[in-house]
Design an enzyme around this catalytic site. Structure first.
Site, PDB file in Angstrom:
ATOM      1  N   GLN A  32       0.859  -1.190   0.000  1.00 47.59           N
ATOM      2  CA  GLN A  32       0.000   0.000   0.000  1.00 47.59           C
ATOM      3  C   GLN A  32       0.895   1.241   0.000  1.00 47.59           C
ATOM      4  O   GLN A  32       1.696   1.420   0.917  1.00 47.59           O
ATOM      5  CB  GLN A  32      -0.920   0.039   1.231  1.00 47.59           C
ATOM      6  CG  GLN A  32      -1.929   1.189   1.116  1.00 47.59           C
ATOM      7  CD  GLN A  32      -2.782   1.415   2.350  1.00 47.59           C
ATOM      8  OE1 GLN A  32      -2.254   1.602   3.436  1.00 47.59           O
ATOM      9  NE2 GLN A  32      -4.094   1.445   2.181  1.00 47.59           N
ATOM     10  N   TYR A  92      -6.175  11.079   3.772  1.00 46.78           N
ATOM     11  CA  TYR A  92      -4.822  11.425   3.316  1.00 46.78           C
ATOM     12  C   TYR A  92      -4.893  12.168   1.972  1.00 46.78           C
ATOM     13  O   TYR A  92      -5.977  12.486   1.501  1.00 46.78           O
ATOM     14  CB  TYR A  92      -3.970  10.157   3.258  1.00 46.78           C
ATOM     15  CG  TYR A  92      -3.878   9.506   4.619  1.00 46.78           C
ATOM     16  CD1 TYR A  92      -3.175  10.121   5.660  1.00 46.78           C
ATOM     17  CD2 TYR A  92      -4.561   8.335   4.906  1.00 46.78           C
ATOM     18  CE1 TYR A  92      -3.136   9.560   6.926  1.00 46.78           C
ATOM     19  CE2 TYR A  92      -4.515   7.768   6.173  1.00 46.78           C
ATOM     20  CZ  TYR A  92      -3.799   8.374   7.176  1.00 46.78           C
ATOM     21  OH  TYR A  92      -3.764   7.834   8.428  1.00 46.78           O
ATOM     22  N   ARG A 118      -7.619   2.198  -2.530  1.00 50.54           N
ATOM     23  CA  ARG A 118      -8.522   2.149  -1.373  1.00 50.54           C
ATOM     24  C   ARG A 118      -9.296   3.455  -1.284  1.00 50.54           C
ATOM     25  O   ARG A 118      -8.732   4.539  -1.430  1.00 50.54           O
ATOM     26  CB  ARG A 118      -7.718   1.915  -0.087  1.00 50.54           C
ATOM     27  CG  ARG A 118      -8.580   1.870   1.149  1.00 50.54           C
ATOM     28  CD  ARG A 118      -7.853   1.324   2.360  1.00 50.54           C
ATOM     29  NE  ARG A 118      -8.340  -0.006   2.654  1.00 50.54           N
ATOM     30  CZ  ARG A 118      -8.415  -0.547   3.873  1.00 50.54           C
ATOM     31  NH1 ARG A 118      -7.998   0.127   4.926  1.00 50.54           N
ATOM     32  NH2 ARG A 118      -8.884  -1.748   4.062  1.00 50.54           N
ATOM     33  N   GLY A 153      -8.885  -6.226   9.363  1.00 48.13           N
ATOM     34  CA  GLY A 153      -7.864  -5.430  10.031  1.00 48.13           C
ATOM     35  C   GLY A 153      -7.561  -5.957  11.425  1.00 48.13           C
ATOM     36  O   GLY A 153      -6.646  -6.760  11.638  1.00 48.13           O
TER      37      GLY A 153
HETATM   38  C1  FMN Z   1      -3.484  -0.416  14.059  1.00 51.62           C
HETATM   39  C2  FMN Z   1      -4.179  -0.048  12.782  1.00 51.62           C
HETATM   40  C3  FMN Z   1      -3.428   0.425  11.723  1.00 51.62           C
HETATM   41  C4  FMN Z   1      -4.056   0.729  10.500  1.00 51.62           C
HETATM   42  N1  FMN Z   1      -3.293   1.133   9.435  1.00 51.62           N
HETATM   43  C5  FMN Z   1      -3.868   1.322   8.212  1.00 51.62           C
HETATM   44  C6  FMN Z   1      -3.073   1.618   7.070  1.00 51.62           C
HETATM   45  O1  FMN Z   1      -1.832   1.687   7.123  1.00 51.62           O
HETATM   46  N2  FMN Z   1      -3.711   1.796   5.884  1.00 51.62           N
HETATM   47  C7  FMN Z   1      -5.092   1.694   5.760  1.00 51.62           C
HETATM   48  O2  FMN Z   1      -5.611   1.844   4.662  1.00 51.62           O
HETATM   49  N3  FMN Z   1      -5.861   1.403   6.834  1.00 51.62           N
HETATM   50  C8  FMN Z   1      -5.277   1.193   8.047  1.00 51.62           C
HETATM   51  N4  FMN Z   1      -6.047   0.839   9.123  1.00 51.62           N
HETATM   52  C9  FMN Z   1      -7.477   0.569   8.909  1.00 51.62           C
HETATM   53  C10 FMN Z   1      -7.691  -0.942   8.666  1.00 51.62           C
HETATM   54  O3  FMN Z   1      -7.040  -1.370   7.484  1.00 51.62           O
HETATM   55  C11 FMN Z   1      -9.180  -1.271   8.541  1.00 51.62           C
HETATM   56  O4  FMN Z   1      -9.713  -0.511   7.498  1.00 51.62           O
HETATM   57  C12 FMN Z   1      -9.942  -0.982   9.830  1.00 51.62           C
HETATM   58  O5  FMN Z   1      -9.253  -1.508  10.958  1.00 51.62           O
HETATM   59  C13 FMN Z   1     -11.362  -1.558   9.781  1.00 51.62           C
HETATM   60  O6  FMN Z   1     -11.322  -2.960   9.578  1.00 51.62           O
HETATM   61  P1  FMN Z   1     -11.542  -3.995  10.788  1.00 51.62           P
HETATM   62  O7  FMN Z   1     -12.921  -3.744  11.331  1.00 51.62           O
HETATM   63  O8  FMN Z   1     -11.405  -5.346  10.154  1.00 51.62           O
HETATM   64  O9  FMN Z   1     -10.476  -3.719  11.806  1.00 51.62           O
HETATM   65  C14 FMN Z   1      -5.463   0.570  10.363  1.00 51.62           C
HETATM   66  C15 FMN Z   1      -6.207   0.109  11.452  1.00 51.62           C
HETATM   67  C16 FMN Z   1      -5.590  -0.202  12.656  1.00 51.62           C
HETATM   68  C17 FMN Z   1      -6.424  -0.721  13.786  1.00 51.62           C
END
Ligand code: FMN
Length: 392
Positions: free
Chosen positions: A111, A192, A239, A331
Site C-alpha cells: 500500500q 490522506y 482504497r 484489520g
Molecule cells: C493499528 C491499525 C493500523 C491501521 N493502518 C492502516 C493503514 O496503514 N492503511 C489503511 O488503509 N488502513 C489502516 N487501518 C485501517 C484498517 O485497514 C481497517 O480498514 C480498519 O481496521 C477496519 O477494519 P476492521 O474492522 O477489520 O479492523 C489501520 C487500522 C488499525 C487498527
C-alpha cells in the site's frame, strides 16, 4: 495455497479462489493494511517486520496488504518510524519481507501512501501540503506516535508539486514491483492526500480539481493512471472511504450520485481492483440496498475488497455471498490472530482482538508486550468493551 478442513465446506465463498488482474488468489481473506510504525527512523524495513509479515503468510491469508508505505523523501511520510519506498535503499530493505512471504506461498501487495495534511511525524521535511489551507480536524493520534495535540495547518500544494507527486506514486509502485511485490494499492482513503481532494471541506479549490465530484476525483484518477503506466502487468488498485482517521462522520455529500461518478472514473484508469474501507462494515449506504463496497462492485464489475468488522467468518461469508465484495479485508481480527484463515478453515475460533494489542502504540514491541502479559490472549467476553475506531 489452498486450505482444507471443515470450515472450507461451511464457508465455500470465503475459501474459493478468485483472480485480481492476472493473479490467482487462493481464498478471499485479505490482511487489511495495518500501520505499525516499527521501521527504522529513516524508513528502513527491520527483521521484526519481516517476521511479522511472514507469520500472516503462514496463517493462510489469500493476500497480504502491507501497512501504508510513504512514497518520497518530502511530504509523504505521515508517521514516525513508518517504512518508505522512496529510495533504492528503502526498496531493497523490503526484499527480505517479500522473500519470507513468498517462501510460505502467499502473495503480498504494497500500500503506497502520501499523508497530505495528516502529518504526525516526518523525518525529512517541516510542514505539510494539501489541496487547500485547511487545518485537519481533531488531534494527532498517540497510538500512531502522534503528539495528541492539534495538526499543523498545511500550505497549499503547488501545481508543480501535484504533478511531481503523481509521478512519484508511479515511481514508488515501480520500486515495489522491482523488489518483488505482487501488486500495489494506492491509499486513496481515510483523509490522506488523494482523499483530501475528494472531500468537500478539505478541498476549497476553484480550479479543475475543486467543486463538482468530477473535479474532486480527478487527482485520484491521475495518480492511478501514473501507477497503471508504471506497472503495466501487475495488479493495481486503490482504497476508497467516506470516513477519515480524524473524522468518522463524513458522508459523501452527493450520496449514490457521487458513487456513480467515483467508481466508474477510477475503473476507467485501467485499475484491477477497488478496496473500500468502512469502519462500520458493510451496511447499506445512501438509501440504496448496498454498502459502499457493494456499490463499487455494482458500478465497475471489478473485484472489490470489502472492509470493516468482517472478522466473524459468518459475517465475512455472508458479505461475499451478498455481493458486498469479492474479498474481505480484515484489520483488527488479522492483527489479533495472524492465523485467522487457517483456524477458520480448521473449524477453530480465532483469538479475538483486544485494544491492549495496540496500546499505548500500534507497534510490534507493544504487541509483543501484550502477549507476554496475556500469553493466551483475552477471552471474548472479557475483551475491553471500548472499540478502537481506526486508523491509518
Ligand atoms: C493499528 C491499525 C493500523 C491501521 N493502518 C492502516 C493503514 O496503514 N492503511 C489503511 O488503509 N488502513 C489502516 N487501518 C485501517 C484498517 O485497514 C481497517 O480498514 C480498519 O481496521 C477496519 O477494519 P476492521 O474492522 O477489520 O479492523 C489501520 C487500522 C488499525 C487498527
Amino acid at each position: 495455497m489452498a486450505l482444507s478442513g471443515p470450515g472450507t465446506v461451511k464457508y465455500p465463498n470465503l475459501f474459493s479462489p478468485k483472480k485480481i488482474g492476472n493473479l490467482e488468489i487462493s481464498n478471499r481473506a485479505v490482511v487489511s493494511p495495518l500501520t505499525r510504525a516499527s521501521a527504522t527512523e529513516d524508513g528502513i524495513v527491520t527483521d521484526q517486520m519481516r517476521d511479522y509479515y511472514a507469520s500472516y503468510a503462514r496463517g493462510g491469508w489469500g493476500l497480504i496488504m502491507t501497512e501504508a508505505v510513504y512514497i518520497d523523501l518530502k511530504y509523504s511520510q505521515g508517521y514516525a518510524y513508518q517504512p518508505g519506498i522512496a529510495s533504492d535503499e528503502q526498496r531493497d530493505s523490503w526484499a527480505k519481507v517479500v522473500e519470507a512471504v513468498h517462501a510460505e506461498g502467499a502473495p503480498i501487495f504494497m500500500q503506497i501512501f502520501h499523508c497530505g495534511a495528516i502529518n504526525q511525524g516526518n523525518n525529512w521535511v517541516e510542514g505539510s501540503i494539501a489541496p487547500s489551507v485547511v487545518t485537519p480536524k481533531g488531534e494527532q493520534i498517540p497510538r500512531y506516535r502522534g503528539s495528541g495535540t492539534v495538526f499543523q495547518t498545511p500550505r497549499e500544494i503547488t501545481r508543480d508539486e501535484m504533478a511531481e507527486v503523481v509521478e512519484t506514486y508511479g515511481q514508488a509502485a515501480r520500486r515495489a514491483i522491482e523488489v518483488g511485490f505482487d501488486g500495489v494499492e494506492v491509499h486513496g482513503a481515510n483523509g490522506y492526500l488523494p482523499d483530501e481532494f475528494l472531500t468537500v471541506y478539505t478541498n476549497q479549490r476553484d480550479d479543475e480539481y475543486g467543486g463538482p465530484i468530477e473535479n474532486r476525483i480527478r487527482y485520484h484518477c491521475e495518480v492511478m493512471e501514473s501507477v497503471r503506466a508504471a506497472v503495466p502487468d501487475k495488479p493495481v488498485g486503490v482504497r476508497i472511504s467516506q470516513t477519515k482517521v480524524n473524522d468518522f462522520e463524513y458522508v459523501w455529500p452527493g450520496g449514490d450520485d457521487d458513487a456513480r461518478v467515483v467508481f466508474p472514473r477510477l475503473a476507467e484508469t485501467g485499475i484491477d481492483f477497488l478496496d473500500c474501507s468502512a469502519h462500520l462494515g458493510v451496511s447499506p449506504v445512501f438509501g440504496t440496498d448496498k454498502s459502499l463496497s457493494g456499490l463499487a462492485r455494482r458500478y465497475t464489475g471489478l473485484p472489490v475488497m470489502a472492509n470493516g468488522k468482517l472478522h466473524d467468518p459468518d459475517v465475512a461469508e455472508k458479505a461475499i455471498a451478498d455481493e458486498e465484495g469479492d474479498f474481505v479485508a480484515i484489520g483488527k481480527g488479522a492483527l489479533a490472530d495472524h492465523g485467522w484463515p487457517r483456524k477458520v478453515a480448521a473449524g477453530e475460533a480465532p483469538v479475538p482482538f483486544d485494544p491492549g494489542m495496540i496500546m499505548p502504540y500500534a507497534t510490534h514491541d507493544c504487541y509483543d508486550d501484550f502477549w507476554k502479559a496475556n500469553p493466551t490472549g483475552i477471552p471474548e467476553e472479557k475483551v475491553a468493551a471500548r472499540d478502537v475506531t481506526e486508523g491509518a
